[in-house]
Design a protein around this motif. Structure first.
Motif, PDB file in Angstrom:
ATOM      1  N   ARG A 261       0.553   7.726   1.299  1.00  0.00           N
ATOM      2  CA  ARG A 261      -0.218   7.500   0.080  1.00  0.00           C
ATOM      3  C   ARG A 261      -1.693   7.371   0.418  1.00  0.00           C
ATOM      4  O   ARG A 261      -2.068   7.187   1.576  1.00  0.00           O
ATOM      5  CB  ARG A 261       0.276   6.244  -0.628  1.00  0.00           C
ATOM      6  N   SER A 262      -2.509   7.439  -0.622  1.00  0.00           N
ATOM      7  CA  SER A 262      -3.938   7.171  -0.457  1.00  0.00           C
ATOM      8  C   SER A 262      -4.123   5.681  -0.194  1.00  0.00           C
ATOM      9  O   SER A 262      -3.386   4.853  -0.728  1.00  0.00           O
ATOM     10  CB  SER A 262      -4.705   7.565  -1.713  1.00  0.00           C
ATOM     11  N   ALA A 263      -5.106   5.363   0.620  1.00  0.00           N
ATOM     12  CA  ALA A 263      -5.408   3.963   0.903  1.00  0.00           C
ATOM     13  C   ALA A 263      -6.072   3.327  -0.307  1.00  0.00           C
ATOM     14  O   ALA A 263      -6.642   4.009  -1.165  1.00  0.00           O
ATOM     15  CB  ALA A 263      -6.329   3.856   2.110  1.00  0.00           C
ATOM     16  N   SER A 264      -6.008   2.009  -0.357  1.00  0.00           N
ATOM     17  CA  SER A 264      -6.726   1.240  -1.372  1.00  0.00           C
ATOM     18  C   SER A 264      -7.459   0.104  -0.675  1.00  0.00           C
ATOM     19  O   SER A 264      -7.153  -0.239   0.474  1.00  0.00           O
ATOM     20  CB  SER A 264      -5.754   0.676  -2.419  1.00  0.00           C
ATOM     21  N   ARG A 265      -8.422  -0.485  -1.354  1.00  0.00           N
ATOM     22  CA  ARG A 265      -9.190  -1.590  -0.769  1.00  0.00           C
ATOM     23  C   ARG A 265      -8.282  -2.705  -0.251  1.00  0.00           C
ATOM     24  O   ARG A 265      -8.586  -3.346   0.745  1.00  0.00           O
ATOM     25  CB  ARG A 265     -10.143  -2.169  -1.807  1.00  0.00           C
ATOM     26  N   GLU A 266      -7.170  -2.913  -0.939  1.00  0.00           N
ATOM     27  CA  GLU A 266      -6.263  -4.001  -0.589  1.00  0.00           C
ATOM     28  C   GLU A 266      -5.576  -3.790   0.764  1.00  0.00           C
ATOM     29  O   GLU A 266      -4.952  -4.700   1.299  1.00  0.00           O
ATOM     30  CB  GLU A 266      -5.206  -4.194  -1.678  1.00  0.00           C
TER      31      GLU A 266
ATOM     32  N   ALA B  62      -6.706  -5.458   5.625  1.00  0.00           N
ATOM     33  CA  ALA B  62      -6.153  -6.272   6.713  1.00  0.00           C
ATOM     34  C   ALA B  62      -5.083  -5.515   7.492  1.00  0.00           C
ATOM     35  O   ALA B  62      -4.907  -5.743   8.698  1.00  0.00           O
ATOM     36  CB  ALA B  62      -5.581  -7.578   6.161  1.00  0.00           C
ATOM     37  N   ARG B  63      -4.390  -4.610   6.847  1.00  0.00           N
ATOM     38  CA  ARG B  63      -3.315  -3.869   7.513  1.00  0.00           C
ATOM     39  C   ARG B  63      -3.811  -2.640   8.273  1.00  0.00           C
ATOM     40  O   ARG B  63      -3.188  -2.230   9.245  1.00  0.00           O
ATOM     41  CB  ARG B  63      -2.262  -3.454   6.480  1.00  0.00           C
ATOM     42  N   VAL B  64      -4.926  -2.052   7.828  1.00  0.00           N
ATOM     43  CA  VAL B  64      -5.369  -0.814   8.468  1.00  0.00           C
ATOM     44  C   VAL B  64      -6.470  -1.006   9.509  1.00  0.00           C
ATOM     45  O   VAL B  64      -6.594  -0.173  10.406  1.00  0.00           O
ATOM     46  CB  VAL B  64      -5.793   0.256   7.431  1.00  0.00           C
TER      47      VAL B  64
ATOM     48  N   GLY C  94     -15.822  -0.585   1.114  1.00  0.00           N
ATOM     49  CA  GLY C  94     -16.914   0.063   0.395  1.00  0.00           C
ATOM     50  C   GLY C  94     -16.580   1.510   0.077  1.00  0.00           C
ATOM     51  O   GLY C  94     -15.474   1.987   0.305  1.00  0.00           O
ATOM     52  N   GLU C  95     -17.568   2.195  -0.463  1.00  0.00           N
ATOM     53  CA  GLU C  95     -17.380   3.593  -0.839  1.00  0.00           C
ATOM     54  C   GLU C  95     -18.444   4.448  -0.184  1.00  0.00           C
ATOM     55  O   GLU C  95     -19.466   3.952   0.271  1.00  0.00           O
ATOM     56  CB  GLU C  95     -17.435   3.735  -2.366  1.00  0.00           C
TER      57      GLU C  95
ATOM     58  N   TYR D  27     -11.922   3.500   2.403  1.00  0.00           N
ATOM     59  CA  TYR D  27     -10.549   3.745   1.943  1.00  0.00           C
ATOM     60  C   TYR D  27     -10.443   5.084   1.216  1.00  0.00           C
ATOM     61  O   TYR D  27      -9.379   5.706   1.175  1.00  0.00           O
ATOM     62  CB  TYR D  27     -10.084   2.605   1.026  1.00  0.00           C
ATOM     63  N   GLN D  28     -11.546   5.560   0.655  1.00  0.00           N
ATOM     64  CA  GLN D  28     -11.557   6.818  -0.100  1.00  0.00           C
ATOM     65  C   GLN D  28     -11.160   8.017   0.760  1.00  0.00           C
ATOM     66  O   GLN D  28     -10.721   9.026   0.230  1.00  0.00           O
ATOM     67  CB  GLN D  28     -12.958   7.085  -0.665  1.00  0.00           C
ATOM     68  N   ASN D  29     -11.342   7.911   2.074  1.00  0.00           N
ATOM     69  CA  ASN D  29     -11.092   9.026   2.988  1.00  0.00           C
ATOM     70  C   ASN D  29      -9.827   8.833   3.813  1.00  0.00           C
ATOM     71  O   ASN D  29      -9.653   9.500   4.821  1.00  0.00           O
ATOM     72  CB  ASN D  29     -12.283   9.185   3.947  1.00  0.00           C
TER      73      ASN D  29
END
Length: 187
Positions: free
Chosen positions: A4-9, A12-14, A48-49, A55-57
């Motif tokens: 899946r696409s990453a999210s800000r949340e 801590a895991r990534v 951030g973006e 996370y967007q990438n």
């Protein structure tokens, strides 16, 4: 396993997976050798973006309810803009307006910046699944396109994986005074 696409949340895991893949380059990108500060800066960029670590990438491989692998990718024509926030931070931190980052991606390619799989989940095809998911997204957005990555000359295991996936070496790139093989695949 779910990709899946990453999210800000996911921060801590990534972040540990980013650190695992980038090693000393994480220190170069953040401008510090202090692990707590590296984690803080990487987290801020990830949440951030419009920067390469955002996370967007990122794609995330999820298994057993946790992130077990990541892949960061973007188009090479966006690399300079995505690096700008990191460079501006480093220039301010180091008081050096001429500071730059080494160029990783060519302008005409989609670039796999980071691929990392948790060692506890290695050998299960997670890296291959992440690469396949990135290739599929590129195909869907760009039609015929080139996708590329850099691999440490010493990392024979990764080289074999990429060759198995039909990536071919086309040149050697010096990145932070270390040679990497530039490998490409036409989609």
């Amino acid at each position: 396993m779910k990709i899946r696409s990453a999210s800000r949340e996911d921060a801590a895991r990534v972040i540990p997976l980013i650190l695992q893949a980038n090693g000393e380059i994480a220190s170069t990108l953040t401008g510090t050798g202090q692990m707590s500060e590296i984690v803080r800066v990487l987290t801020a960029f990830f949440e951030g973006e419009d920067n390469r670590l955002s996370y967007q990438n990122m794609l995330v491989a999820q298994e057993d309810g946790q992130a077990v692998g990541i892949l960061i990718f973007y188009h090479g024509s966006q690399a300079a803009a995505l690096d700008r926030p990191l460079i501006e931070r480093l220039r301010h931190l180091k008081q050096d307006p001429s500071l730059t980052l080494d160029k990783e991606a060519d302008e005409d390619e989609w670039y796999i910046d980071t691929l990392s799989v948790s060692p506890a989940y290695g050998g299960r095809g997670i890296g291959t699944a992440l690469i396949s998911a990135a290739e599929e997204r590129v195909r869907n957005s760009a039609g015929e396109a080139k996708i590329a990555l850099l691999v440490d000359q010493e990392n024979k295991r990764a080289q074999r994986l990429y060759q198995h996936l039909n990536y071919q070496q086309d040149k050697v790139v010096q990145l932070y005074q270390h040679p990497y093989l530039h490998m490409v695949k036409w989609l």
